[in-house]
Design a protein around this motif. Structure first.
Motif, PDB file in Angstrom:
ATOM      1  N   ILE A 166       0.843  -1.206   0.000  1.00 23.05           N
ATOM      2  CA  ILE A 166       0.000   0.000   0.000  1.00 23.05           C
ATOM      3  C   ILE A 166       0.871   1.247   0.000  1.00 23.05           C
ATOM      4  CG2 ILE A 166      -1.663   1.337   1.353  1.00 23.05           C
ATOM      5  CD1 ILE A 166      -2.897  -1.295   2.245  1.00 23.05           C
ATOM      6  N   TYR A 167       1.948   1.215   0.784  1.00 26.09           N
ATOM      7  CA  TYR A 167       2.811   2.395   0.857  1.00 26.09           C
ATOM      8  C   TYR A 167       3.480   2.676  -0.485  1.00 26.09           C
ATOM      9  CZ  TYR A 167       6.792   5.349   1.947  1.00 26.09           C
ATOM     10  OH  TYR A 167       7.718   6.359   1.932  1.00 26.09           O
ATOM     11  N   ALA A 172       1.641   8.855  -2.257  1.00 34.25           N
ATOM     12  CA  ALA A 172       2.532   9.764  -2.993  1.00 34.25           C
ATOM     13  C   ALA A 172       3.980   9.565  -2.569  1.00 34.25           C
ATOM     14  CB  ALA A 172       2.093  11.206  -2.764  1.00 34.25           C
ATOM     15  N   SER A 173       4.203   9.353  -1.275  1.00 37.25           N
ATOM     16  CA  SER A 173       5.570   9.137  -0.797  1.00 37.25           C
ATOM     17  C   SER A 173       6.157   7.862  -1.386  1.00 37.25           C
ATOM     18  CB  SER A 173       5.565   9.063   0.733  1.00 37.25           C
ATOM     19  OG  SER A 173       6.865   8.810   1.225  1.00 37.25           O
ATOM     20  N   GLY A 174       5.356   6.813  -1.446  1.00 40.95           N
ATOM     21  CA  GLY A 174       5.833   5.570  -2.040  1.00 40.95           C
ATOM     22  C   GLY A 174       6.144   5.707  -3.517  1.00 40.95           C
ATOM     23  N   ARG A 175       5.343   6.498  -4.231  1.00 37.27           N
ATOM     24  CA  ARG A 175       5.619   6.717  -5.654  1.00 37.27           C
ATOM     25  C   ARG A 175       6.935   7.468  -5.843  1.00 37.27           C
ATOM     26  NH1 ARG A 175      -0.118   7.122  -5.943  1.00 37.27           N
ATOM     27  NH2 ARG A 175      -0.068   9.347  -5.444  1.00 37.27           N
ATOM     28  N   LEU A 190      12.761  16.531 -11.454  1.00 40.85           N
ATOM     29  CA  LEU A 190      11.340  16.808 -11.256  1.00 40.85           C
ATOM     30  C   LEU A 190      11.028  17.311  -9.855  1.00 40.85           C
ATOM     31  CD1 LEU A 190       9.821  13.735 -13.132  1.00 40.85           C
ATOM     32  CD2 LEU A 190       9.959  16.103 -13.921  1.00 40.85           C
ATOM     33  N   GLY A 191      12.059  17.568  -9.063  1.00 45.07           N
ATOM     34  CA  GLY A 191      11.851  18.179  -7.755  1.00 45.07           C
ATOM     35  C   GLY A 191      11.753  17.226  -6.589  1.00 45.07           C
ATOM     36  N   VAL A 192      12.027  15.944  -6.796  1.00 44.38           N
ATOM     37  CA  VAL A 192      11.977  14.980  -5.700  1.00 44.38           C
ATOM     38  C   VAL A 192      13.257  15.092  -4.877  1.00 44.38           C
ATOM     39  CG1 VAL A 192      11.865  12.534  -5.084  1.00 44.38           C
ATOM     40  CG2 VAL A 192      10.521  13.405  -7.014  1.00 44.38           C
ATOM     41  N   VAL A 197      14.216  10.863   0.532  1.00 44.29           N
ATOM     42  CA  VAL A 197      13.744   9.537   0.139  1.00 44.29           C
ATOM     43  C   VAL A 197      14.688   8.461   0.660  1.00 44.29           C
ATOM     44  CG1 VAL A 197      13.379   8.004  -1.825  1.00 44.29           C
ATOM     45  CG2 VAL A 197      12.434  10.309  -1.863  1.00 44.29           C
ATOM     46  N   ASP A 198      15.990   8.689   0.536  1.00 42.90           N
ATOM     47  CA  ASP A 198      16.966   7.722   1.036  1.00 42.90           C
ATOM     48  C   ASP A 198      16.829   7.528   2.543  1.00 42.90           C
ATOM     49  OD1 ASP A 198      17.990   7.358  -1.494  1.00 42.90           O
ATOM     50  OD2 ASP A 198      19.580   8.842  -1.247  1.00 42.90           O
TER      51      ASP A 198
END
Length: 300
Positions: A166-167, A172-175, A190-192, A197-198
């Motif tokens: 699900i995550y 959105a965080s998982g994507r 793209l601004g991530v 994330v790491d």
């Protein structure tokens, strides 16, 4: 027939344990390409957290609330292990990305430090955790008895797997995590925030290692090396299943668990382990990428 059913159940039970242990490793190793040899010590932390909370309930809580200690231990072990994993990532791992051998040696050293810290705090001998009353006994199916503790671990591994799915695929965080995994440079354009994330990904993988340690207290005594005995099998699950693939981790865990149990039933424990290694080596010769091949847009 009863022996066949019991052997298959033992294989599924072992597979659920391997899956629970390998879920965190599938994230840190499969998605981040970090060889975290301290993963076993994060499992150990989850086990000792359960032991500490048990003692708190014994000393300060009314006896009728004792069984609640295990339910509380699961989220606490997840949070504490995730925080320690986050601290490890910020202080050490972030300097070792794209340096797998360096990360292997560094995390191995961290694992030794954590083991010695556990020995200094809790002592060298193993300590025991009392199972809650609702996990005592087993489910009787005629002449077969399926332990509630094993069934609980199977259910817990399924819940953790669904949560990870699900995550990664419904949030959105998982994507963003999947985007960084597929193409880090494009995600940055793209601004991530790949740095965040790491940190988050490593913390999540460490947290699930803590949950696995909590579950392992149901199977026997715990000690500073409780995670070391499972770390090789966890790496085998990730490699056989396919790096970065949740479905592959599930298939690898249950496949190795069932085959290992069948080999041990037909031969013995030592020869069964040798046979499972031979099967895995032969399989990787035929399919080096594992059961499920991960796709990356960076290869387009």
């Amino acid at each position: 027939m009863n022996e066949i059913i019991l052997t298959l159940f033992n294989g599924v039970s072992l597979g659920s344990i391997l899956l629970l242990i390998a879920l965190g490793l599938a994230i840190t190793f499969g998605l981040m390409n970090v060889i975290n040899m301290a993963h076993g010590e994060l499992i150990m932390i989850g086990a000792y957290i359960t032991y500490v909370i048990q003692n708190i309930f014994i000393n300060y809580a009314p006896p009728e609330y004792f069984d609640l200690y295990f339910i509380i231990s699961i989220p606490v072990a997840l949070i504490v292990a995730a925080c320690i994993g986050l601290l490890l990532e910020v202080s050490l791992i972030r300097h070792l990305y794209k340096r797998p051998l360096d990360s292997l040696l560094a995390t191995w050293g961290v694992g030794l430090i954590l083991q010695q810290t556990a020995r200094s705090i809790f002592g060298a001998p193993n300590v025991g955790v009392t199972s809650p009353s609702f996990l005592s006994g087993g489910l009787e199916l005629g002449s077969l008895i399926l332990p509630y503790s094993r069934l609980f671990i199977l259910g817990l591994s399924i819940i953790c797997l669904i949560s990870i799915y699900i995550y990664f695929f419904r949030t959105a965080s998982g994507r963003r995590v999947r985007a960084v995994m597929q193409n880090r440079q494009m995600a940055e354009c793209l601004g991530v925030s790949t740095r965040k994330v790491d940190m988050l990904t490593f913390a999540i993988g460490s947290g699930f290692a803590g949950v696995a340690g909590c579950a392992l207290t149901l199977l026997g005594a715990i000690g500073p090396t409780i995670g070391t005995s499972y770390i090789i099998d966890a790496f085998m699950v990730v490699v056989v299943g396919g790096v970065g693939a949740l479905f592959g981790a599930v298939s690898g865990a249950f496949g190795i668990g069932i085959l290992n149990t069948v080999f041990e039933y037909v031969t013995n424990a030592t020869l069964g382990k040798v046979l499972i290694f031979i099967v895995i080596i032969a399989f990787l010769q035929w399919r080096p990428s594992g059961l499920v091949m991960s796709r990356s847009r960076s290869l387009d």
